[in-house]
Design an enzyme around this catalytic site. Structure first.
Site, short mmCIF file in Angstrom:
data_model
loop_
_atom_site.label_atom_id
_atom_site.label_comp_id
_atom_site.label_asym_id
_atom_site.label_seq_id
_atom_site.Cartn_x
_atom_site.Cartn_y
_atom_site.Cartn_z
N ASN A 62 -4.64 -7.42 -6.37
CA ASN A 62 -3.37 -7.37 -5.71
C ASN A 62 -3.25 -8.47 -4.57
OD1 ASN A 62 -3.10 -4.85 -6.85
ND2 ASN A 62 -4.41 -3.74 -5.22
N ASP A 63 -4.29 -8.65 -3.80
CA ASP A 63 -4.45 -9.67 -2.75
C ASP A 63 -4.58 -11.07 -3.49
OD1 ASP A 63 -4.00 -8.52 -0.29
OD2 ASP A 63 -5.84 -7.52 -0.34
N ARG A 69 3.01 -9.66 -1.34
CA ARG A 69 2.70 -8.27 -2.27
C ARG A 69 3.52 -7.12 -1.67
NH1 ARG A 69 -3.53 -5.92 -1.36
NH2 ARG A 69 -2.62 -3.94 -1.88
N ARG A 116 -15.50 1.11 0.41
CA ARG A 116 -15.34 -0.12 0.84
C ARG A 116 -15.17 0.08 2.36
NH1 ARG A 116 -9.89 -2.89 -0.99
NH2 ARG A 116 -8.88 -1.39 0.53
N ARG A 124 -10.80 3.38 -0.34
CA ARG A 124 -10.17 2.66 0.53
C ARG A 124 -10.24 3.28 2.00
NH1 ARG A 124 -6.05 1.57 -3.78
NH2 ARG A 124 -5.90 -0.78 -3.70
N GLU A 169 -10.88 -11.55 -3.69
CA GLU A 169 -9.42 -11.21 -3.61
C GLU A 169 -8.80 -12.47 -2.73
OE1 GLU A 169 -8.86 -7.46 -1.33
OE2 GLU A 169 -10.25 -7.69 -0.19
N CYS A 178 -10.41 -3.68 -9.46
CA CYS A 178 -9.56 -2.36 -8.99
C CYS A 178 -8.29 -2.72 -8.40
CB CYS A 178 -10.65 -1.98 -7.87
SG CYS A 178 -11.15 -3.20 -6.63
N HIS A 236 0.86 -1.30 0.02
CA HIS A 236 -0.21 0.18 -0.03
C HIS A 236 0.94 1.20 -0.10
CE1 HIS A 236 -3.13 -2.95 0.66
NE2 HIS A 236 -3.91 -1.84 0.15
C1 PEP Z 1 -6.75 -5.73 -3.86
O1 PEP Z 1 -6.31 -6.30 -3.20
O2 PEP Z 1 -6.37 -5.80 -5.34
C2 PEP Z 1 -7.45 -4.33 -3.84
C3 PEP Z 1 -8.03 -3.40 -4.51
O3 PEP Z 1 -7.59 -4.01 -2.50
P1 PEP Z 1 -6.15 -3.48 -1.68
O4 PEP Z 1 -5.03 -3.16 -2.53
O5 PEP Z 1 -6.48 -2.21 -1.06
O6 PEP Z 1 -5.82 -4.62 -0.65
MG MG Z 2 -7.05 -6.21 -1.12
#
Ligand code: PEP
Ligand code: MG
Length: 600
Positions: free
Chosen positions: A482-483, A493, A357, A321, A459, A530, A214
């Protein structure tokens, strides 16, 4: 030219020339080039001014310090009271910790030391606290005593609390930096990044951190060039020295020569020129060459940044977020405060939808506001985070849902749930939502009408595989690659040591994305994506080819992705996506995708 070269874990390297110019390679996580003076940031330390008091100011300064001690003690008592609502064992442990903090503020060595520095050295209170905590921490460290070593963090934590209270500007870590400063640190947390003002911070570089953590996401969102995972950075540079950060190439150059400065100044100008050209696309529609409209939405971390989504031509907010509202503060934002911030976003969007979210705290996204509620387990990524945390603490969820429903009175909103892994979680949220809704209606508070759709993030691999049943229980999907990539491949990540293995083009990840998308289409619910790949034009044709029609990304990315959408023929992209899905080798998949992109 004589050079020394060392290669660190992974592929990163460091090169030093006889001129003193040092080149370090890391991960270019946020593009752009910046040149400027370095500020070495000690993790967790708040930057404070230091000055000498006039003799007649000493008494007043002592009073100011004592007031900050009293305020800190009140805050600790409040945190302890909140902790009492927790399960007994947790409350007890947190209680011990907070008692220790309170003791450090009650006539202790810390308090006496600070008072002596103020009265004898005539040092201002903030600087006195910083000096004293750092001396105590060093003394503890030198004593080779496990108990005292464990107390170092507590001393620092108490010092930070005092300084925040003294400056009345909580958590303003980078407030005193000059415009154009480049921050260099061992580690910058997502909460630190949220405090950066792009007008002041030109770029940053760190030793730790991965591409999809993040901190990286936040840097991209703020448009601050950044290089993470630069092994050897600390020790290679001093505060005040000139450094170049090339966030596009993942390179940091310390003490550049005149010739290097010249090259990078041109590169910097070129990047800015390209950004200006892309910004002109904001008003053009996001339509493929064969006429299919694609929804390009914005990811938002800080509600105050909604303006950036508008100027980059976002069709709405695809992911807000909300956890960033809980960072860099000691207390939890209440329903009214959350409502104010969300209503600001909804109103600013002028009728375009805002997908909000619920709290996704946990893992690396430590929300300081949650304080003792948040005891990280042995494996935070798999522990009590996101929806699991808020279902365990329903008061948090109720306040959020109420704030979203109320914000929805000003324009369209959608509620999105993070890290859903089973049907039961959705059912539980629906019950809470119905209860919150009844309460607001009973009180005559205006809320969203019609009621907002309730969607879930896909995710977690298990959620992707159960997508059909989840689709029947919710109103839309947002795929979080991402997750999803992290959990599917078991690769953190945010860890630079395994960043080279993190690959959303791995066939396992693609299959889960495809399966989720098809489940959504089968069940006639909208599906968006996303994760960070939504903002990378390299992936655009593949995602469209898989059937996704809505992408959400950092506002700054919209221009580049729109450019790619407008150059894509959907029919051809669909055929290519099918060919890609027939492959099992990630290298072959990447080649098929890159060849297709090269033809565009
Ligand atoms: C993801 O996990 O792809 C996502 C968009 O949520 P975050 O990056 O906030 O974990
Ligand atoms: Mg996520």
């Amino acid at each position: 030219m004589a050079q020394t070269r060392s290669r660190a874990a992974g592929q990163r390297s460091r090169t030093t020339s006889t001129t003193g110019e040092t080149i370090l390679d890391g991960l270019g996580v946020s593009p752009g080039v910046a040149i400027g003076p370095v500020h070495l940031h000690e993790s967790g330390e708040i930057q404070v001014p230091e000055y000498t008091l006039k003799p007649d100011e000493v008494e007043g300064e002592l009073g100011r310090f004592r007031a900050s001690v009293d305020k800190s003690l009140r805050q600790i008592a409040k945190l302890k009271a909140k902790g009492d609502a927790l399960p007994e064992a947790v409350a007890e442990e947190i209680g011990f910790l907070l008692d220790a903090h309170a003791q450090m503020l009650s006539g202790s060595r810390l308090v006496r030391g600070v008072e002596t520095r103020i009265s004898d050295e005539r040092l201002n209170a903030e600087a006195a606290v910083q000096h004293e905590t750092s001396i105590i921490a060093k003394t503890f460290a030198a004593m080779d005593d496990a108990y005292l070593a464990a107390r170092i963090q507590d001393v620092r934590e108490v010092g930070r609390r005092l300084i925040r209270n003294l400056t009345h500007t909580p958590f303003q870590a980078f407030r005193h930096l000059a415009e154009g400063t480049i921050i260099v640190a061992e580690e910058i947390t997502p909460a630190d990044t949220a405090l950066m003002n792009p007008e002041q911070v030109a770029a940053f570089g760190c030793v730790l951190g991965g591409m999809e953590g993040h901190t990286a996401i936040m840097a991209r969102s703020l448009g601050i060039p950044a290089v993470l995972g630069a092994t050897g950075l600390i020790g290679a540079v001093k505060s005040g020295e000139t450094v170049i950060i090339d966030g596009s190439a993942g390179r940091i150059i310390v003490r550049p020569t005149a010739a290097t400065l010249d090259v990078y100044e041109k590169k910097r100008q070129g990047f800015l020129r390209e950004e200006r050209q892309l910004a002109r696309l904001a008003k053009l529609p996001a339509v493929t060459r064969d006429g299919i409209e694609i929804g390009l939405h914005a990811n938002l971390e800080l509600p105050r940044d909604v303006e950036a989504a508008r100027t980059h031509g976002a069709a709405g907010i695809g992911l807000l977020r909300s956890e960033f509202m809980f960072m860099n503060r000691d207390d939890v934002p209440g329903e009214d405060e959350q409502y104010e911030q969300l209503a600001h976003v909804v109103k600013a969007l002028g009728g375009r939808p805002a997908t909000i979210r619920t709290l996704d705290a946990g893992g690396e996204k430590l929300a300081s506001a949650l304080g003792p509620r948040f005891a990280a387990g042995p494996n935070p990524a798999l522990g009590l985070r996101a929806i699991r945390l808020t279902l365990k603490e329903p008061a948090l969820l109720e306040a959020q849902l109420a704030a979203i429903l109320r914000a929805g009175a000003h324009g369209p909103v959608r509620i999105l749930l993070p890290m859903i892994s089973n049907l039961h979680e959705i059912k539980e949220v629906r019950e809470i939502l119905a209860r919150v809704e009844r309460r607001l209606v009973r009180r005559g508070v205006p809320i969203a009408d019609p009621r907002p759709p309730l969607g879930v993030m896909i995710e977690v691999p298990g959620a992707a595989l159960a997508a059909d049943s989840l689709a029947r229980a919710c109103d839309f999907f947002a795929i979080g690659t991402n997750d999803l990539t992290m959990y599917t491949l078991a690769i953190d990540r945010g860890d630079e040591q395994v960043a080279h293995l993190y690959n959303p083009l791995h066939p396992a990840v693609l299959r889960l994305m495809q399966f989720t998308t098809e489940a959504a289409l089968r069940n006639r619910i909208p599906v968006s994506l996303c994760g960070e790949i939504a903002g990378d034009p390299r992936y655009t044709a593949l995602l469209l080819g898989l059937g996704i029609r809505e992408l959400s990304m950092a506002p700054i990315k919209i221009g580049r992705v729109k450019n790619r959408v407008r150059g894509t023929e959907l029919a051809a992209a669909t055929v290519r996506a099918q060919a890609i899905m027939d492959q099992s080798d990630p290298g072959r998949i990447a080649a098929l995708l890159d060849d297709f992109n090269a033809l565009a």
